[in-house]
Design a protein around this motif. Sequence first.
Motif, PDB file in Angstrom:
ATOM      1  N   TYR A 179      38.486 104.427 134.027  1.00  0.00           N
ATOM      2  CA  TYR A 179      39.894 104.668 133.703  1.00  0.00           C
ATOM      3  C   TYR A 179      40.509 105.500 134.815  1.00  0.00           C
ATOM      4  O   TYR A 179      39.897 106.466 135.283  1.00  0.00           O
ATOM      5  CB  TYR A 179      40.011 105.376 132.353  1.00  0.00           C
ATOM      6  CG  TYR A 179      39.507 104.502 131.226  1.00  0.00           C
ATOM      7  CD1 TYR A 179      40.377 103.659 130.541  1.00  0.00           C
ATOM      8  CD2 TYR A 179      38.161 104.480 130.893  1.00  0.00           C
ATOM      9  CE1 TYR A 179      39.913 102.823 129.539  1.00  0.00           C
ATOM     10  CE2 TYR A 179      37.676 103.645 129.897  1.00  0.00           C
ATOM     11  CZ  TYR A 179      38.568 102.818 129.219  1.00  0.00           C
ATOM     12  OH  TYR A 179      38.098 101.976 128.235  1.00  0.00           O
ATOM     13  N   ASP A 182      45.440 106.735 130.519  1.00  0.00           N
ATOM     14  CA  ASP A 182      44.748 105.451 130.366  1.00  0.00           C
ATOM     15  C   ASP A 182      43.585 105.591 129.388  1.00  0.00           C
ATOM     16  O   ASP A 182      43.367 104.729 128.529  1.00  0.00           O
ATOM     17  CB  ASP A 182      44.220 104.955 131.713  1.00  0.00           C
ATOM     18  CG  ASP A 182      45.335 104.586 132.678  1.00  0.00           C
ATOM     19  OD1 ASP A 182      46.442 104.252 132.211  1.00  0.00           O
ATOM     20  OD2 ASP A 182      45.092 104.649 133.906  1.00  0.00           O
ATOM     21  N   LEU A 183      42.837 106.685 129.525  1.00  0.00           N
ATOM     22  CA  LEU A 183      41.716 106.913 128.625  1.00  0.00           C
ATOM     23  C   LEU A 183      42.203 107.110 127.192  1.00  0.00           C
ATOM     24  O   LEU A 183      41.603 106.597 126.238  1.00  0.00           O
ATOM     25  CB  LEU A 183      40.910 108.133 129.076  1.00  0.00           C
ATOM     26  CG  LEU A 183      39.681 108.480 128.217  1.00  0.00           C
ATOM     27  CD1 LEU A 183      38.657 107.354 128.251  1.00  0.00           C
ATOM     28  CD2 LEU A 183      39.048 109.792 128.667  1.00  0.00           C
ATOM     29  N   TYR A 223      42.725 103.882 125.428  1.00  0.00           N
ATOM     30  CA  TYR A 223      41.477 103.342 124.878  1.00  0.00           C
ATOM     31  C   TYR A 223      41.067 104.105 123.615  1.00  0.00           C
ATOM     32  O   TYR A 223      40.711 103.512 122.595  1.00  0.00           O
ATOM     33  CB  TYR A 223      40.364 103.425 125.927  1.00  0.00           C
ATOM     34  CG  TYR A 223      38.978 103.236 125.355  1.00  0.00           C
ATOM     35  CD1 TYR A 223      38.499 101.964 125.046  1.00  0.00           C
ATOM     36  CD2 TYR A 223      38.150 104.341 125.107  1.00  0.00           C
ATOM     37  CE1 TYR A 223      37.229 101.790 124.517  1.00  0.00           C
ATOM     38  CE2 TYR A 223      36.891 104.173 124.578  1.00  0.00           C
ATOM     39  CZ  TYR A 223      36.438 102.900 124.280  1.00  0.00           C
ATOM     40  OH  TYR A 223      35.181 102.733 123.737  1.00  0.00           O
ATOM     41  N   TYR A 260      33.694 107.230 131.662  1.00  0.00           N
ATOM     42  CA  TYR A 260      34.895 107.456 130.862  1.00  0.00           C
ATOM     43  C   TYR A 260      35.773 108.568 131.418  1.00  0.00           C
ATOM     44  O   TYR A 260      36.983 108.580 131.185  1.00  0.00           O
ATOM     45  CB  TYR A 260      34.511 107.774 129.408  1.00  0.00           C
ATOM     46  CG  TYR A 260      34.023 106.571 128.644  1.00  0.00           C
ATOM     47  CD1 TYR A 260      34.914 105.598 128.194  1.00  0.00           C
ATOM     48  CD2 TYR A 260      32.674 106.405 128.362  1.00  0.00           C
ATOM     49  CE1 TYR A 260      34.468 104.489 127.492  1.00  0.00           C
ATOM     50  CE2 TYR A 260      32.217 105.298 127.662  1.00  0.00           C
ATOM     51  CZ  TYR A 260      33.114 104.343 127.220  1.00  0.00           C
ATOM     52  OH  TYR A 260      32.673 103.248 126.538  1.00  0.00           O
ATOM     53  N   PRO A 319      38.236 110.146 133.714  1.00  0.00           N
ATOM     54  CA  PRO A 319      39.164 109.413 134.569  1.00  0.00           C
ATOM     55  C   PRO A 319      38.971 109.667 136.062  1.00  0.00           C
ATOM     56  O   PRO A 319      38.599 110.767 136.484  1.00  0.00           O
ATOM     57  CB  PRO A 319      40.535 109.917 134.095  1.00  0.00           C
ATOM     58  CG  PRO A 319      40.313 110.332 132.686  1.00  0.00           C
ATOM     59  CD  PRO A 319      38.939 110.936 132.679  1.00  0.00           C
TER      60      PRO A 319
END
Length: 317
Positions: A121, A126-127, A130, A184, A186
């Motif tokens: 990510y 962005d993370l 998810y 995970y 970023p």
Amino acid sequence: MGASLAAAYERCRALHRQHGRTYYLATRLLPSWKRRHVHALYGFTRYADEIVDRMGGATPAERAAELAAWSAEFLRGLRGGHTDDPLLPAVLHTIRVFDIDLEDFRKFLDSMAMDLTVTSYETYDDLLGYMEGSAAVIGTMMLPILESSDRAAAREPARQLGLAFQLTNFIRDVAEDLERGRVYLPQRDLEAFGVTRADLERALASGSSTPKIKSLIRYFVSRARAHYALAAPGIAMLAPGSQGCIRAAYRLYGMILDEVEAQGYDVFAGRATVPKWRRLAVALSCILARPAQAPAGHIPAQRDTGAALADLRGTAA
């Protein structure tokens, strides 16, 4: 309850007991009639995760096909169709009993599909996109079971608790996720601390973190604690019989961060775990705590929302 439905609930309970020891212990503090429904939600999410992560040597395409087939079976069940799946009858029954929002399940399955193709990510936003499906919706799925006098007000703290738990897992499992080909944390945060994916792979091979990686993990521990702080007010909003469970889960997951700190933020030296005696002591203290009592101990629950949001918005620099 029919034999097949009872067997499905038992299957979910067994998955929960085997794979979610911390959360399973916390659910023991719930009224007995609620426990099976929490096990059902855990079983559903765990089994999807098993498809994505642990299908032996299956290719991503094969795992995607399996997830799609299982999701279709779930949708047929929602429409009233028959299912021979050993687990789904329990979650379908739980959804009907509590009228759980189906959009949460769609978001969850979408996030599981992402894990088949997305391995990193770029930004924390962005993370979070998810984690909205992989974690935040699990908090909101739980709310009808836990009960709240003001579900609308309790919704955001429930989301934040899901995010806090997920980020705690990401911190603890950096090495395990890297072995699966995923990072995970970023990319921009890695860059801010001068850490590359190659650095993480070397740390995995050596079993030891560099000072830069430790600083990166320290930063993400503070971010996780900010999510916990935002979640804390929601515990008192729950029905008295549910507060002990969530208070225990809140404290037990937070203690994983304590263990990460105790090992000097070196998540490659070994998996941070809370000793069994400490987990049992927390469970006992939560049994004895009065309802509506703020969670005490290891998480800065007393911090105000503004300070927590500032932590989440802050840059690594």
